[in-house]
Design a protein around this motif. Sequence first.
Motif, PDB file in Angstrom:
ATOM      1  N   VAL A  37       0.841  -1.204   0.000  1.00  0.00           N
ATOM      2  CA  VAL A  37       0.000   0.000   0.000  1.00  0.00           C
ATOM      3  C   VAL A  37       0.877   1.256   0.000  1.00  0.00           C
ATOM      4  O   VAL A  37       0.626   2.193  -0.760  1.00  0.00           O
ATOM      5  CB  VAL A  37      -0.977  -0.010   1.197  1.00  0.00           C
ATOM      6  CG1 VAL A  37      -1.695   1.328   1.324  1.00  0.00           C
ATOM      7  CG2 VAL A  37      -1.988  -1.148   1.041  1.00  0.00           C
ATOM      8  N   ASN A  38       1.900   1.282   0.827  1.00  0.00           N
ATOM      9  CA  ASN A  38       2.798   2.450   0.870  1.00  0.00           C
ATOM     10  C   ASN A  38       3.507   2.669  -0.458  1.00  0.00           C
ATOM     11  O   ASN A  38       3.641   3.815  -0.921  1.00  0.00           O
ATOM     12  CB  ASN A  38       3.823   2.301   1.994  1.00  0.00           C
ATOM     13  CG  ASN A  38       3.191   2.409   3.363  1.00  0.00           C
ATOM     14  OD1 ASN A  38       2.119   2.981   3.527  1.00  0.00           O
ATOM     15  ND2 ASN A  38       3.851   1.840   4.367  1.00  0.00           N
ATOM     16  N   GLU A  39       3.965   1.595  -1.088  1.00  0.00           N
ATOM     17  CA  GLU A  39       4.638   1.722  -2.392  1.00  0.00           C
ATOM     18  C   GLU A  39       3.658   2.234  -3.446  1.00  0.00           C
ATOM     19  O   GLU A  39       4.017   3.075  -4.271  1.00  0.00           O
ATOM     20  CB  GLU A  39       5.233   0.381  -2.827  1.00  0.00           C
ATOM     21  CG  GLU A  39       6.436  -0.045  -2.014  1.00  0.00           C
ATOM     22  CD  GLU A  39       7.634   0.863  -2.224  1.00  0.00           C
ATOM     23  OE1 GLU A  39       8.024   1.102  -3.381  1.00  0.00           O
ATOM     24  OE2 GLU A  39       8.187   1.342  -1.210  1.00  0.00           O
ATOM     25  N   GLN A  40       2.426   1.735  -3.418  1.00  0.00           N
ATOM     26  CA  GLN A  40       1.412   2.202  -4.373  1.00  0.00           C
ATOM     27  C   GLN A  40       1.129   3.683  -4.153  1.00  0.00           C
ATOM     28  O   GLN A  40       1.002   4.438  -5.112  1.00  0.00           O
ATOM     29  CB  GLN A  40       0.125   1.381  -4.238  1.00  0.00           C
ATOM     30  CG  GLN A  40      -0.998   1.835  -5.148  1.00  0.00           C
ATOM     31  CD  GLN A  40      -0.667   1.723  -6.621  1.00  0.00           C
ATOM     32  OE1 GLN A  40       0.173   0.934  -7.034  1.00  0.00           O
ATOM     33  NE2 GLN A  40      -1.328   2.522  -7.439  1.00  0.00           N
ATOM     34  N   ASN A  41       1.036   4.101  -2.907  1.00  0.00           N
ATOM     35  CA  ASN A  41       0.804   5.520  -2.616  1.00  0.00           C
ATOM     36  C   ASN A  41       1.935   6.386  -3.150  1.00  0.00           C
ATOM     37  O   ASN A  41       1.693   7.478  -3.667  1.00  0.00           O
ATOM     38  CB  ASN A  41       0.638   5.745  -1.110  1.00  0.00           C
ATOM     39  CG  ASN A  41      -0.719   5.296  -0.610  1.00  0.00           C
ATOM     40  OD1 ASN A  41      -1.676   5.177  -1.373  1.00  0.00           O
ATOM     41  ND2 ASN A  41      -0.806   5.036   0.676  1.00  0.00           N
ATOM     42  N   GLN A  42       3.169   5.907  -3.043  1.00  0.00           N
ATOM     43  CA  GLN A  42       4.314   6.663  -3.560  1.00  0.00           C
ATOM     44  C   GLN A  42       4.289   6.732  -5.081  1.00  0.00           C
ATOM     45  O   GLN A  42       4.670   7.750  -5.661  1.00  0.00           O
ATOM     46  CB  GLN A  42       5.624   6.036  -3.097  1.00  0.00           C
ATOM     47  CG  GLN A  42       5.905   6.250  -1.635  1.00  0.00           C
ATOM     48  CD  GLN A  42       7.216   5.597  -1.194  1.00  0.00           C
ATOM     49  OE1 GLN A  42       7.983   5.078  -2.003  1.00  0.00           O
ATOM     50  NE2 GLN A  42       7.464   5.609   0.107  1.00  0.00           N
TER      51      GLN A  42
END
Length: 115
Positions: A37-42
């Motif tokens: 999720v964090n990588e997708q947000n970035q």
Amino acid sequence: MAQERQEGMRTAPPDAQWVAIETSNSEEVQSLAEFAVNEQNQKSDGGNLKLGAVVEAWEMSLAPDAGSLYLLHLIAAAPEGPPTGMFQAIVWKTAGGPRLFISFRMKTIIGCQIL
């Protein structure tokens, strides 16, 4: 040259398959989902999804020195809203420990199947 390239490639063993893994008490699965999720947000402009829950998870062991792939079905939402939908994420955890973001895509939007 083609033979050299084939010998250097890391692939799943011929009998590799996805194996379901427990999601409810697994810190590793939760950590991988948060990472995805964090990588997708970035990667997305202004992405602000928050992990709601991991619904299902599978693992595929790769060649002995290559680690494992994890296929995760998770629910995510914007911080101040209802669940946005179910997503599918794939994360590669290498044998040395680093995690690599492979993919993240929406599977359903509140009851609607994404084709």
